[in-house]
Scaffold this motif. Structure first.
Motif, short mmCIF file in Angstrom:
data_model
loop_
_atom_site.label_atom_id
_atom_site.label_comp_id
_atom_site.label_asym_id
_atom_site.label_seq_id
_atom_site.Cartn_x
_atom_site.Cartn_y
_atom_site.Cartn_z
N ALA A 160 0.75 -1.27 0.08
CA ALA A 160 0.23 -0.05 -0.03
C ALA A 160 0.85 1.31 -0.04
N ASP A 161 1.92 1.30 0.75
CA ASP A 161 3.01 2.45 0.74
C ASP A 161 3.54 2.65 -0.63
N LEU A 162 3.89 1.50 -1.36
CA LEU A 162 4.35 1.83 -2.54
C LEU A 162 3.54 2.00 -3.72
N THR A 163 2.36 1.78 -3.72
CA THR A 163 1.27 2.02 -4.77
C THR A 163 0.46 3.08 -4.10
N ASN A 164 0.51 3.77 -3.12
CA ASN A 164 -0.42 4.92 -2.61
C ASN A 164 -1.96 4.53 -2.75
N LYS A 165 -2.10 3.04 -2.02
CA LYS A 165 -3.44 2.78 -2.06
C LYS A 165 -3.62 2.17 -0.56
N LYS A 166 -5.13 2.03 -0.47
CA LYS A 166 -5.32 1.64 1.17
C LYS A 166 -4.83 0.20 1.50
N VAL A 189 -1.01 -13.18 -6.56
CA VAL A 189 -2.36 -13.55 -6.36
C VAL A 189 -3.33 -12.43 -5.49
N GLY A 190 -2.40 -11.79 -4.60
CA GLY A 190 -3.40 -11.13 -3.65
C GLY A 190 -3.59 -9.35 -4.01
N ALA A 191 -2.54 -9.27 -5.08
CA ALA A 191 -2.55 -7.78 -5.17
C ALA A 191 -1.95 -7.86 -6.96
N PRO A 192 -2.79 -8.54 -7.75
CA PRO A 192 -2.17 -8.70 -9.01
C PRO A 192 -1.92 -7.37 -9.82
N GLU A 193 -2.75 -6.52 -9.83
CA GLU A 193 -2.70 -5.21 -10.64
C GLU A 193 -1.43 -4.35 -10.21
N ALA A 194 -1.71 -4.14 -8.76
CA ALA A 194 -0.55 -3.21 -8.25
C ALA A 194 0.85 -3.68 -8.14
N TYR A 195 0.79 -5.14 -8.15
CA TYR A 195 2.21 -5.69 -8.09
C TYR A 195 2.82 -5.54 -9.48
N SER A 196 2.01 -5.87 -10.40
CA SER A 196 2.62 -5.96 -11.86
C SER A 196 3.00 -4.40 -12.15
N SER A 197 2.75 -3.46 -11.74
CA SER A 197 2.85 -2.19 -11.95
C SER A 197 4.51 -1.73 -11.39
N LEU A 198 4.91 -2.69 -10.64
CA LEU A 198 6.15 -2.41 -10.04
C LEU A 198 7.43 -2.85 -10.89
N SER A 199 8.55 -2.20 -10.69
CA SER A 199 9.79 -2.84 -11.45
C SER A 199 10.27 -4.14 -10.62
N TYR A 200 11.02 -4.70 -11.56
CA TYR A 200 11.58 -5.94 -10.90
C TYR A 200 12.49 -5.70 -9.72
N GLU A 201 13.05 -4.66 -9.56
CA GLU A 201 13.88 -4.19 -8.34
C GLU A 201 12.97 -4.01 -7.42
#
Ligand code: NAI
Length: 331
Positions: A160-166, A189-201
């Protein structure tokens, strides 16, 4: 319901007891047991104007027996916490003895209770607890929970911190165990959209932070203990979910480190996917009698990187589990 906290005067025990006293209307009696200061904590909590009554016990005068008699729930944060530089495994020799003696108390005085083990290293203390109950012929795998909820709480907070979500918008299952590489967060599984928006690092750093988030607190407390407040919150959340399922029959889902008893639906299927391990943290559905269904199919939905983490976790868990089992069987 009567709930008993063993280790109630410690950092987790006090905060957790406060949360249970002020927020849990389903608990009519909260029983506090510790080897020190339980009466002080009990006197303090007893002045709070909620309906939950407080009783407190020390080992003298059959205190453990009195604390446990009639308990429906037993929550165990008894034992020593980590200091900087220590791993959870370093706590084993000290905490395993405590857990074995408290398990003996549960076996004798409230064998039908739901038990939540918080004391570290959870990967090994839960087998110690289960093996002790087996020795007394009273083990019920549906009612024993190793508390790994803090890993889930951290996973939700950090993404949530990384993606500015609740944080509430995520339900990230964290499977495997509760230490370092055995902690396998399933963001795909639990945050597919938010997670896929992050870089590999960023993904790697996020996973590492969930696996080693406890170290941040240990370092920041600088020798004065490990996570207590966030842990109390996590345990309180789990207690509440189990209480609701037990009293209302609602099939709540929780993630917990459990014994994979073949009699539980989904257990054999899961074991066949994790090299036959007997203990594993996994989402489970609850009912009035405790764990009803193990979600073994979750492993079919994980991505390649999570699969690799899982392999590493399985190897490490094997040793952690054997350590706990042989501690009791070798006695
Ligand atoms: P603490 O030292 O503040 O409290 C532990 C309490 O246990 C003390 O009051 C002590 O007197 C009591 N105790 C010791 N032996 C006992 C016995 N035989 N019977 C009853 N009580 C006994 O430690 P803290 O910070 O509350 O941590 C407790 C445990 O929880 C540690 O093992 C720690 O590693 C673990 N922990 C687990 C987490 C998890 O996610 N599962 C997260 C954070 C900590």
């Amino acid at each position: 319901m009567k709930a008993t906290v063993l280790g109630a005067a410690g950092g987790i025990g006090q905060s957790l007891s406060l949360l249970l006293k002020i927020n849990c209307h389903l608990i009519s009696e909260l029983s506090l047991y510790d080897v020190v200061n339980s009466h002080g904590v009990g006197a303090d909590l007893s002045h709070i104007s909620t309906n939950t009554s407080i009783s407190s016990y020390l080992p003298e005068n059959d205190g453990l027996q009195k604390a446990l008699c009639g308990a429906d729930f037993v929550i165990i944060p008894a034992g020593i916490p980590r200091k900087p530089g220590m791993t959870r495994d370093d706590l084993f020799s000290f905490n395993a003895k405590i857990i074995a003696s408290l398990a003996e108390g549960v076996a004798r005085y409230c064998p039908g209770a739901f038990v939540l083990v918080i004391s570290n290293p959870v990967n090994s203390t839960v087998p110690v607890f289960a093996e002790t109950l087996k020795k007394f012929g009273v083990f019920n795998a549906r009612k024993l929970f190793g508390v790994t909820t803090l890993d889930i709480v951290r996973a939700k907070t950090f993404i949530a911190d990384l993606t500015n979500k609740k944080p509430q918008s995520f339900r990230v299952p964290v499977i495997g165990g509760h230490s370092g590489a055995t902690i396998v967060p399933l963001f795909s599984v639990g945050a597919p959209e938010a997670y896929s928006s992050l870089s590999y690092e960023t993904k790697s750093a996020l996973i590492h932070r969930v696996q080693y988030g406890g170290d941040e607190v240990v370092e920041a407390k600088d020798g004065k203990g490990s996570a207590t407040l966030s842990m109390a919150y996590a345990a309180y959340a789990l207690v509440n979910q189990i209480l609701t399922a037990v009293t209302s029959g609602l099939d709540n889902e929780v993630v917990s480190y459990i014994y994979l008893d073949d009699s539980i639906k989904g257990a054999s299927e899961l074991k066949s996917k994790i090299n036959g391990l007997d203990y594993f943290a996994i989402p489970v559905k609850l009912g009035k009698e405790g764990i009803e269904i193990i979600d073994s199919q979750i492993l079919d939905r994980i991505d390649q990187a999570e699969g690799d983490m899982l392999e590493e976790a399985i190897e490490k868990l094997q040793g952690d589990i054997s350590k706990g089992v042989s501690f009791i069987r070798g006695q």
